[in-house]
Design a protein around this motif. Sequence first.
Motif, PDB file in Angstrom:
ATOM      1  N   UNK A   1      -4.386  69.001  58.358  1.00 40.20           N
ATOM      2  CA  UNK A   1      -3.521  68.408  59.386  1.00 40.20           C
ATOM      3  C   UNK A   1      -2.148  69.067  59.360  1.00 40.20           C
ATOM      4  N   UNK A   2      -1.691  69.399  60.516  1.00 43.19           N
ATOM      5  CA  UNK A   2      -0.383  70.048  60.582  1.00 43.19           C
ATOM      6  C   UNK A   2       0.439  69.459  61.726  1.00 43.19           C
TER       7      UNK A   2
ATOM      8  N   UNK B   1       1.914  68.843  65.256  1.00 43.08           N
ATOM      9  CA  UNK B   1       2.860  67.728  65.339  1.00 43.08           C
ATOM     10  C   UNK B   1       2.360  66.407  64.769  1.00 43.08           C
ATOM     11  N   UNK B   2       1.145  66.398  64.200  1.00 45.01           N
ATOM     12  CA  UNK B   2       0.669  65.124  63.625  1.00 45.01           C
ATOM     13  C   UNK B   2       1.438  64.833  62.330  1.00 45.01           C
ATOM     14  N   UNK B   3       1.589  65.849  61.519  1.00 45.80           N
ATOM     15  CA  UNK B   3       2.322  65.687  60.258  1.00 45.80           C
ATOM     16  C   UNK B   3       3.803  65.965  60.479  1.00 45.80           C
ATOM     17  N   UNK B   4       4.613  64.990  60.140  1.00 45.79           N
ATOM     18  CA  UNK B   4       6.072  65.152  60.274  1.00 45.79           C
ATOM     19  C   UNK B   4       6.772  64.536  59.061  1.00 45.79           C
TER      20      UNK B   4
END
Length: 324
Positions: free
Chosen positions: A1-2, A4-7
């Motif tokens: 997961x990267x 813009x899901x991970x912030x």
Amino acid sequence: MVFPIVRPRRLRQSAVLRSMVRETRLSPEQLIYPLFVVEGDQVKKPISSMPGQFQLSVDHLKKEAQSLKDLGIPAVILFGIPSQKDEQGTVAWKKNNIINRAIQELKEHAPDLYVITDECFCEYTSHGHCGILKNGDVDNDATLANLAKQAVNHAQAGADMVAPSGMMDGMVDSIRAGLDEEGFQNVPIMSYAVKYASAFYGPFREAAECAPGEGDRSTYQMDPANAREALREADLDVSEGADILMVKPALAYLDIIQGLKDEFDVPIAAYHVSGEYAMIKAAAQNGWLDEEKAMMESLTSIRRAGADLIITYYAKEAAKIMRR
Ligand code: PBG
């Protein structure tokens, strides 16, 4: 997961949340405050290279202990500055010397304050080296017997813990044997196991009046370039019976603190030394940095590296902030 899901910024959105996910905490019970005790009455002499720190006479200790208690700081490490010094530092094992009187005063008026004493001779010898001199160098083995006598003397006066700082080979072994022989099996040893020959002790030498007259301490303190040797020193001290391992100085040696924490299962202490304190003070006095933030950031980083306990001249100021 990267993205813009991970912030990662999501968890930094409020002070409450930042505090909830904070990985490292600092609290007053992890701090140990150094005290410099001198002869005389009503002496409270400022140490010019360490603004806010003083040499105190024994009669000031009761008040000092009360203020530490009010702040939740559990322990002190004592440095005695005797008025007489000689080649061997014999006053170190005299019954009624300055450090013993300090211990007794504290134990009488503040029995709960945990009293640690520094075991070393640089404050006691006329030449300012950490043991007996022979051909211009400290004689390791001759110094060991004196260290044991000094530690026993402190324990008899009521010291709760002893902390050998002279970097003599076999010092923990000798002190452990000396204490045990006199019935002090339960007095722990916090060894300055990894102590570097550091320029950051400069202000302490004014505070404790213990600068070496000639030469330096590089035949006994460690070369700042060495990390593997730190593990070796620590390993030896653990096998000699050290209960707590100390790294000194702290900030320039965070990798060493972390290395010891990973490798050993005893508590790790770090000494945030005089020069580290003086640097922040001086910059703050010039308006070059925010003292409070720089202090808390430094202490937090020492904890983050793995120190369970921190000896620091900032103990009181830091504890005040933690209580707000
Ligand atoms: C030696 C001793 C020193 C410090 C603690 N114990 C000085 C030295 O090794 O030269 C330094 C502490 C500091 O700089 O705050 N008894």
